[in-house]
Design a protein around this motif. Structure first.
Motif, PDB file in Angstrom:
ATOM      1  N   ASP A  36      36.432  39.366  65.739  1.00 23.26           N
ATOM      2  CA  ASP A  36      36.859  38.540  64.602  1.00 23.26           C
ATOM      3  C   ASP A  36      35.806  38.446  63.498  1.00 23.26           C
ATOM      4  O   ASP A  36      36.042  37.812  62.473  1.00 23.26           O
ATOM      5  CB  ASP A  36      37.188  37.126  65.099  1.00 23.26           C
ATOM      6  CG  ASP A  36      38.337  37.152  66.083  1.00 23.26           C
ATOM      7  OD1 ASP A  36      39.438  37.578  65.700  1.00 23.26           O
ATOM      8  OD2 ASP A  36      38.127  36.766  67.253  1.00 23.26           O
ATOM      9  N   TRP A  61      37.607  27.132  61.745  1.00 24.53           N
ATOM     10  CA  TRP A  61      38.324  27.441  62.979  1.00 24.53           C
ATOM     11  C   TRP A  61      38.616  26.212  63.840  1.00 24.53           C
ATOM     12  O   TRP A  61      39.156  26.349  64.925  1.00 24.53           O
ATOM     13  CB  TRP A  61      37.514  28.435  63.803  1.00 24.53           C
ATOM     14  CG  TRP A  61      37.462  29.814  63.224  1.00 24.53           C
ATOM     15  CD1 TRP A  61      38.205  30.306  62.200  1.00 24.53           C
ATOM     16  CD2 TRP A  61      36.621  30.878  63.649  1.00 24.53           C
ATOM     17  NE1 TRP A  61      37.874  31.618  61.953  1.00 24.53           N
ATOM     18  CE2 TRP A  61      36.909  31.997  62.832  1.00 24.53           C
ATOM     19  CE3 TRP A  61      35.652  31.020  64.630  1.00 24.53           C
ATOM     20  CZ2 TRP A  61      36.274  33.216  62.974  1.00 24.53           C
ATOM     21  CZ3 TRP A  61      35.010  32.236  64.777  1.00 24.53           C
ATOM     22  CH2 TRP A  61      35.320  33.326  63.957  1.00 24.53           C
ATOM     23  N   TRP A 112      37.745  32.966  69.522  1.00 24.66           N
ATOM     24  CA  TRP A 112      37.277  34.004  68.604  1.00 24.66           C
ATOM     25  C   TRP A 112      36.135  34.765  69.247  1.00 24.66           C
ATOM     26  O   TRP A 112      35.369  34.209  70.035  1.00 24.66           O
ATOM     27  CB  TRP A 112      36.786  33.389  67.287  1.00 24.66           C
ATOM     28  CG  TRP A 112      37.906  32.781  66.529  1.00 24.66           C
ATOM     29  CD1 TRP A 112      38.713  33.370  65.618  1.00 24.66           C
ATOM     30  CD2 TRP A 112      38.361  31.428  66.651  1.00 24.66           C
ATOM     31  NE1 TRP A 112      39.639  32.478  65.165  1.00 24.66           N
ATOM     32  CE2 TRP A 112      39.453  31.275  65.785  1.00 24.66           C
ATOM     33  CE3 TRP A 112      37.959  30.327  67.417  1.00 24.66           C
ATOM     34  CZ2 TRP A 112      40.143  30.090  65.639  1.00 24.66           C
ATOM     35  CZ3 TRP A 112      38.646  29.141  67.285  1.00 24.66           C
ATOM     36  CH2 TRP A 112      39.721  29.036  66.406  1.00 24.66           C
TER      37      TRP A 112
END
Length: 199
Positions: A36, A61, A112
């Motif tokens: 990511d 996030w 992630w």
């Protein structure tokens, strides 16, 4: 009148948390990939490096609550790291996790994976790694990206050595060595080194 004073740390005062974060994330809305983004920490000290990373990622996030690493490249793995506003739990997996990857978990938003660029990496190689790690068309693992970057670095060094040899040749390098190693050149050199009569 308003004066703005920038608090720029001196070299002695600079810590990992006072320097700009070296992070690049894949563009929003791209298809899920193996990686990511890419993170280029300044050290292998999770206690020093994670606070700045989570300070940037938490708003993007969701609050990062857990991080896992492979202990191959992290000499000390603390169980918890205090970060702005909360604590991040740290775990490790040796066989199950790529040694060049940092896995981040957010309680509310998911998981992630970041490529961890070794701190000692040159800026040129790090820039290449950041660009390739965030390219949506790429499908290499973290270790695959590191191996590819090493291949490019080695090829560039070999190309540079080849260019140096070409320049050396163009300046008479091989010819000069060939002439000086020929039998006639050695005979001339030997004759020149013999003492003259009467000395």
């Amino acid at each position: 009148m308003t004066a703005t004073i920038l608090n720029i740390p001196t070299v002695e005062d600079r810590t990992s948390s006072s320097l700009p974060l070296r992070l690049m994330l894949a563009p929003a809305g791209t298809a899920p990939a193996l990686i990511d983004g890419a993170w280029w920490p300044r050290s292998r000290d999770l206690t020093a490096e994670l606070p700045a990373l989570t300070a940037v990622l938490d708003p993007l996030w969701g609050r990062i609550t857990r991080v896992t690493v492979n202990p191959t490249f992290w000499p000390i793995i603390p169980r918890m790291v205090p970060v702005p506003g909360h604590v991040v739990h740290v775990g490790w997996f040796k066989a199950e996790q790529d040694p060049h990857k940092l896995l981040l978990l957010s309680y509310t938003s998911g998981r992630w994976d970041l490529l961890v660029i070794p701190p000692e990496t040159s800026p040129t190689t790090a820039a290449r790694l950041m660009a390739t790690a965030t390219d949506p068309s790429r499908c290499l693992t973290a270790s695959g990206l590191i191996q590819e970057a090493e291949f490019f670095r080695t090829a560039a060094e070999n190309d540079w050595d080849s260019n140096r040899e070409t320049v050396w040749d163009s300046e008479g390098g091989h010819e000069a060595r060939r002439v000086s190693s020929s039998p006639a050149a050695r005979a001339v050199s030997a004759h020149a080194m013999e003492p003259a009569e009467g000395m």
